[in-house]
Motif scaffolding. Structure first.
Motif, PDB file in Angstrom:
ATOM      1  N   VAL A  38      17.636  20.395 -24.229  1.00 44.51           N
ATOM      2  CA  VAL A  38      17.174  20.447 -22.845  1.00 44.51           C
ATOM      3  C   VAL A  38      15.800  19.801 -22.755  1.00 44.51           C
ATOM      4  CG1 VAL A  38      16.469  21.950 -20.942  1.00 44.51           C
ATOM      5  CG2 VAL A  38      18.477  22.530 -22.311  1.00 44.51           C
ATOM      6  N   VAL A  39      15.655  18.925 -21.756  1.00 50.20           N
ATOM      7  CA  VAL A  39      14.374  18.257 -21.545  1.00 50.20           C
ATOM      8  C   VAL A  39      13.830  18.697 -20.198  1.00 50.20           C
ATOM      9  CG1 VAL A  39      13.325  16.024 -21.059  1.00 50.20           C
ATOM     10  CG2 VAL A  39      14.930  16.244 -22.956  1.00 50.20           C
ATOM     11  N   LEU A  40      12.578  19.185 -20.195  1.00 53.11           N
ATOM     12  CA  LEU A  40      11.968  19.597 -18.936  1.00 53.11           C
ATOM     13  C   LEU A  40      11.036  18.508 -18.421  1.00 53.11           C
ATOM     14  CD1 LEU A  40      10.911  23.335 -19.511  1.00 53.11           C
ATOM     15  CD2 LEU A  40      12.969  22.454 -18.424  1.00 53.11           C
ATOM     16  N   MET A  41      11.105  18.274 -17.118  1.00 49.53           N
ATOM     17  CA  MET A  41      10.230  17.274 -16.506  1.00 49.53           C
ATOM     18  C   MET A  41       9.204  17.974 -15.619  1.00 49.53           C
ATOM     19  SD  MET A  41      11.866  14.138 -17.059  1.00 49.53           S
ATOM     20  CE  MET A  41      11.155  13.224 -15.708  1.00 49.53           C
ATOM     21  N   THR A  42       8.041  17.342 -15.498  1.00 44.97           N
ATOM     22  CA  THR A  42       7.023  17.882 -14.595  1.00 44.97           C
ATOM     23  C   THR A  42       7.274  17.373 -13.182  1.00 44.97           C
ATOM     24  OG1 THR A  42       5.567  15.992 -14.863  1.00 44.97           O
ATOM     25  CG2 THR A  42       5.325  17.786 -16.447  1.00 44.97           C
ATOM     26  N   LYS A  43       6.430  17.860 -12.246  1.00 44.37           N
ATOM     27  CA  LYS A  43       6.503  17.337 -10.882  1.00 44.37           C
ATOM     28  C   LYS A  43       6.085  15.874 -10.870  1.00 44.37           C
ATOM     29  CE  LYS A  43       4.065  20.521  -8.793  1.00 44.37           C
ATOM     30  NZ  LYS A  43       3.432  21.439  -7.827  1.00 44.37           N
ATOM     31  N   ARG A  44       6.284  15.224  -9.742  1.00 42.55           N
ATOM     32  CA  ARG A  44       5.952  13.821  -9.611  1.00 42.55           C
ATOM     33  C   ARG A  44       4.440  13.609  -9.661  1.00 42.55           C
ATOM     34  NH1 ARG A  44       7.741  12.038  -4.188  1.00 42.55           N
ATOM     35  NH2 ARG A  44       5.532  11.923  -3.871  1.00 42.55           N
ATOM     36  N   PRO A  45       3.924  12.562 -10.274  1.00 45.07           N
ATOM     37  CA  PRO A  45       4.625  11.613 -11.139  1.00 45.07           C
ATOM     38  C   PRO A  45       5.055  12.281 -12.442  1.00 45.07           C
ATOM     39  CG  PRO A  45       2.271  11.136 -11.089  1.00 45.07           C
ATOM     40  CD  PRO A  45       2.505  12.256 -10.144  1.00 45.07           C
ATOM     41  N   ALA A  46       6.337  12.213 -12.707  1.00 50.36           N
ATOM     42  CA  ALA A  46       6.927  13.051 -13.738  1.00 50.36           C
ATOM     43  C   ALA A  46       6.765  12.477 -15.139  1.00 50.36           C
ATOM     44  CB  ALA A  46       8.405  13.245 -13.440  1.00 50.36           C
ATOM     45  N   THR A  47       6.626  13.418 -16.042  1.00 52.81           N
ATOM     46  CA  THR A  47       6.693  13.042 -17.436  1.00 52.81           C
ATOM     47  C   THR A  47       7.456  14.144 -18.159  1.00 52.81           C
ATOM     48  OG1 THR A  47       5.382  12.204 -19.267  1.00 52.81           O
ATOM     49  CG2 THR A  47       4.539  14.160 -18.151  1.00 52.81           C
ATOM     50  N   VAL A  48       7.856  13.873 -19.395  1.00 53.91           N
ATOM     51  CA  VAL A  48       8.598  14.894 -20.132  1.00 53.91           C
ATOM     52  C   VAL A  48       7.617  15.924 -20.653  1.00 53.91           C
ATOM     53  CG1 VAL A  48       9.969  15.340 -22.182  1.00 53.91           C
ATOM     54  CG2 VAL A  48      10.447  13.329 -20.787  1.00 53.91           C
ATOM     55  N   SER A  49       7.843  17.199 -20.313  1.00 55.07           N
ATOM     56  CA  SER A  49       6.864  18.203 -20.734  1.00 55.07           C
ATOM     57  C   SER A  49       7.353  19.014 -21.922  1.00 55.07           C
ATOM     58  CB  SER A  49       6.525  19.133 -19.577  1.00 55.07           C
ATOM     59  OG  SER A  49       7.501  20.134 -19.472  1.00 55.07           O
ATOM     60  N   ALA A  50       8.654  19.106 -22.110  1.00 52.76           N
ATOM     61  CA  ALA A  50       9.163  19.869 -23.246  1.00 52.76           C
ATOM     62  C   ALA A  50      10.560  19.408 -23.606  1.00 52.76           C
ATOM     63  CB  ALA A  50       9.188  21.349 -22.908  1.00 52.76           C
ATOM     64  N   GLN A  59       0.804  -1.220   0.000  1.00 46.03           N
ATOM     65  CA  GLN A  59       0.000   0.000   0.000  1.00 46.03           C
ATOM     66  C   GLN A  59       0.839   1.273   0.000  1.00 46.03           C
ATOM     67  OE1 GLN A  59      -3.805   0.294   0.754  1.00 46.03           O
ATOM     68  NE2 GLN A  59      -3.557  -1.570  -0.417  1.00 46.03           N
ATOM     69  N   ASN A  60       2.138   1.145  -0.234  1.00 38.67           N
ATOM     70  CA  ASN A  60       2.951   2.362  -0.180  1.00 38.67           C
ATOM     71  C   ASN A  60       3.644   2.625  -1.511  1.00 38.67           C
ATOM     72  OD1 ASN A  60       4.713   0.297  -0.164  1.00 38.67           O
ATOM     73  ND2 ASN A  60       5.882   0.961   1.633  1.00 38.67           N
ATOM     74  N   LEU A  61       2.955   2.201  -2.555  1.00 43.44           N
ATOM     75  CA  LEU A  61       3.502   2.397  -3.882  1.00 43.44           C
ATOM     76  C   LEU A  61       3.509   3.889  -4.220  1.00 43.44           C
ATOM     77  CD1 LEU A  61       4.305  -0.024  -5.684  1.00 43.44           C
ATOM     78  CD2 LEU A  61       2.287   0.473  -7.038  1.00 43.44           C
ATOM     79  N   VAL A  62       4.699   4.406  -4.554  1.00 43.89           N
ATOM     80  CA  VAL A  62       4.796   5.816  -4.941  1.00 43.89           C
ATOM     81  C   VAL A  62       5.134   5.885  -6.411  1.00 43.89           C
ATOM     82  CG1 VAL A  62       5.953   7.999  -4.502  1.00 43.89           C
ATOM     83  CG2 VAL A  62       5.727   6.326  -2.662  1.00 43.89           C
ATOM     84  N   GLN A  63       4.223   6.434  -7.194  1.00 46.67           N
ATOM     85  CA  GLN A  63       4.547   6.543  -8.615  1.00 46.67           C
ATOM     86  C   GLN A  63       5.465   7.743  -8.832  1.00 46.67           C
ATOM     87  OE1 GLN A  63       1.429   6.941 -11.578  1.00 46.67           O
ATOM     88  NE2 GLN A  63       2.772   6.004 -13.094  1.00 46.67           N
ATOM     89  N   VAL A  64       6.576   7.471  -9.505  1.00 46.88           N
ATOM     90  CA  VAL A  64       7.576   8.510  -9.720  1.00 46.88           C
ATOM     91  C   VAL A  64       7.555   8.973 -11.169  1.00 46.88           C
ATOM     92  CG1 VAL A  64      10.015   9.062  -9.588  1.00 46.88           C
ATOM     93  CG2 VAL A  64       9.000   7.551  -7.891  1.00 46.88           C
ATOM     94  N   LEU A  65       7.563   8.011 -12.088  1.00 50.37           N
ATOM     95  CA  LEU A  65       7.562   8.368 -13.510  1.00 50.37           C
ATOM     96  C   LEU A  65       6.246   7.924 -14.131  1.00 50.37           C
ATOM     97  CD1 LEU A  65      11.172   7.235 -14.529  1.00 50.37           C
ATOM     98  CD2 LEU A  65      10.416   9.488 -13.775  1.00 50.37           C
ATOM     99  N   HIS A  66       5.723   8.767 -15.016  1.00 48.37           N
ATOM    100  CA  HIS A  66       4.473   8.444 -15.679  1.00 48.37           C
ATOM    101  C   HIS A  66       4.631   8.661 -17.184  1.00 48.37           C
ATOM    102  CE1 HIS A  66       0.216   7.974 -16.313  1.00 48.37           C
ATOM    103  NE2 HIS A  66       0.205   9.112 -16.985  1.00 48.37           N
ATOM    104  N   ASN A  67       4.620   7.562 -17.924  1.00 52.41           N
ATOM    105  CA  ASN A  67       4.719   7.620 -19.391  1.00 52.41           C
ATOM    106  C   ASN A  67       5.840   8.530 -19.901  1.00 52.41           C
ATOM    107  OD1 ASN A  67       2.739   5.809 -19.792  1.00 52.41           O
ATOM    108  ND2 ASN A  67       1.120   7.328 -20.141  1.00 52.41           N
TER     109      ASN A  67
END
Ligand SMILES: Nc1ncnc2c1ncn2[C@@H]1O[C@H](COP(=O)(O)OP(=O)(O)O)[C@@H](O)[C@H]1O
Ligand SMILES: [Mg+2]
Lengths: 259, 266
Positions: A210-222, A21-29
């Motif tokens: 340069v690759v920008l990431m979003t906050k967690r759960p992170a994905t590439v935004s730009a 029950q403590n699964l933390v999603q870090v990366l999303h797609n």
């Protein structure tokens, strides 16, 4: 014809085990394609999963860490010493002198002493550490240790270099000196580099993209190509209008991500 | 600056010497020396420095300490070496085989909680008056020191160093040889001084309880006939042995752990 060196397709990753029950999603797609000879910087808020991406690329994820989905392809990952990984904390062996630290990766492949000493000395000279060969890590400053940390990886000539905020803990001046050295080393070798930083300015100064990431759960935004010529002089580049344009452009996007 | 430093060192040395001299003079005076015939410290029990010195010189010139000195040194060195070797080996075994650790943990804790001198009578009973019982006693102290340090050393290996070594292409053996071992040895050598001191304790205590040789045995024999001069002579010799062994282990530690930042305390 350029070739893809690291390719992440729809990669999601979570730490912890599902049953607890403590699964933390870090990366999303996460989708990321690093081509041969690119210097890609990954910028994102702290804790968003930048180190996780490098660990995945370096093959350091074990099923005990959590669950991943998607596909991760690294060119020649099965060969030894394909990947060089510069950790954020300078993980030098405290019981080895500077030169013995730089020699380590060459030593374990069985390169004869004379040759590995020669290679190590060359790298030590190149980053201005000559004269400190026989010092132990505790006798070196933070900037010197970080230099040693970087050249220890470059000394074995990996095809892909991953760097995790290598300059994060340094003072402004040392930081700029090392940015220049990294830039010079890269423009001379044109290796494939993935460089993680939380500093957008640093990312633009050094990278081809340069690759920008979003906050967690992170994905590439730009993903922005930085079309500035090499060799670059970090100190001067900062003041050019081309740089300021790129910076402002990305800065707004970067700030949006933090909200 | 240099001068001042060496002057300070010299002054300290003089001050230290004065303290020791004052204590010796007080002892001599209070125990019937200097023709004062004070009996505040009864010389039958306390002897006095001049008599101890005379006995020591006399004993040394006749070689009365040689056999027992060698016996004690041999015993403690065997205890030390066996303790270190077995402590490291079992430390690794337990660290790499967690089930073994779980199985034996209560036993190890119990044994280590046992005041080791209490083992001496049992060991003498089983192994006799010879060297073996003392070696085992000495070993039983050193073993636990080294065992716990080895175990702690393995458990506290910096995971980043292992990670880095692995990415650079080290195989399991190379990680063991270049990362785990140096880390463990730094713990074991940091505990060398304590190990040496306790090896000596084990040997001497064993000799007190039942022996036919050794400085502890000779001291116990001298006590039996109220020869307090000899008791103090041997005490002095044991002190010297302790100092020399400590200095040797400090030198080894300094040499082998020279990659460590000097701790501010030393
Ligand atoms: N081994 C781990 N177990 C559980 N959570 C972790 C682990 N490693 C990292 N995390 C969590 O995952 C998130 C992303 O970590 P990380 O990739 O180190 O971020 P970044 O490098 O961008 O700062 C963080 O919130 C962190 O707390
Ligand atoms: Mg990180």
């Amino acid at each position: 014809m350029k070739q893809s060196k690291i390719r992440l397709d729809n990669v999601s990753a979570s730490y912890g085990s599902a049953d607890q029950q403590n699964l933390v999603q870090v990366l999303h797609n996460v989708n990321l394609d690093v081509q041969e000879g690119e210097f890609v910087s990954i910028v994102g808020p702290s804790g968003c999963g930048k180190s996780t991406i490098l660990n995945l690329a370096a093959g350091l994820w074990s099923s005990a860490d959590g669950a991943i989905s998607g596909s991760i392809k690294v060119d020649h990952a099965d060969r030894k010493q394909t990947i060089g990984y510069v950790l954020q904390k300078d993980a030098l062996f405290p019981w080895r002198t500077l030169i013995k630290n730089v020699e380590y990766p060459l030593e374990i492949t069985g390169l004869p002493r004379k040759q590995r000493e020669e290679i190590a000395r060359e790298w030590i000279d190149r980053v201005g550490l000559a004269g400190f060969e026989d010092r132990y890590p505790y006798q070196l400053s933070g900037g010197m240790r970080q230099r040693a940390n970087i050249i220890r990886v470059l000394a074995y000539d990996p095809e892909i270099v991953l760097m995790d905020e290598p300059l994060g803990a340094l003072d402004a001046h040392t930081r700029m000196v090392l940015q220049q050295q990294i830039s010079d080393l890269w423009s001379a070798s044109r290796k494939t580099v993935v460089f993680v930083t939380h500093d957008l300015e640093e990312a633009i100064l050094l990278s081809t993209r340069v690759v920008l990431m979003t906050k967690r759960p992170a994905t590439v935004s730009a993903s922005r190509t930085i079309d500035l010529p090499y060799p670059r002089t970090v100190m001067n580049l900062k003041l050019t209008p081309e740089f300021r344009n790129l910076y402002e452009n990305l800065w707004h996007e970067f700030c949006d991500l933090l909200r | 600056m240099r001068n001042r430093n060496s002057f300070e060192k010299f002054a300290t040395l003089v001050a230290q010497g004065t303290v020791i001299a004052a204590l010796l003079i007080a002892w001599e005076g209070l125990a019937g020396g200097f023709g004062l015939n004070l009996k505040t410290l009864d010389p039958v029990f306390f002897s006095r420095p001049s008599r101890v010195a005379a006995d020591l010189i006399n004993g040394l010139s006749k070689g009365e300490f040689t056999r027992d000195f060698l016996f004690t040194i041999q015993t403690s060195m065997w205890g030390l070496v066996l303790g270190i070797v077995s402590g490291i080996a079992v430390g690794f075994l337990f660290a790499y085989l967690p089930w073994l650790n779980r199985l034996f943990e209560p036993l190890m804790v119990a044994f280590n909680s046992l005041p080791r001198p209490a083992l001496a009578p049992v060991l003498v009973l089983i192994l006799g008056l010879g060297m073996a019982s003392k070696i085992v006693l000495s070993w039983s102290i050193v073993f636990f020191i080294v065992f716990y340090n080895t175990y702690a050393g393995i458990m506290s290996v910096d995971p980043d160093l292992v990670k880095v070594a692995r990415i650079m292409g080290s195989n399991r053996f190379q990680i063991f040889r270049h990362v785990i071992m140096p880390s463990v040895f730094s713990w074991v050598f940091a505990a060398l001084r304590v190990s040496v001191a306790f090896a000596l304790v084990g040997a001497v205590v064993g000799e007190f309880v039942g022996s036919t040789q050794g400085l502890g045995y000779q001291m116990e024999a001298a006590r039996g006939v109220l020869n307090s001069d000899r008791v103090y002579s041997i005490l002095l010799i044991l002190m010297m042995i302790g100092v020399v062994l400590t200095e040797i282990s400090k030198a080894i530690e300094r040499r082998l752990l020279r990659w460590r930042p000097p701790s501010p305390g030393i």
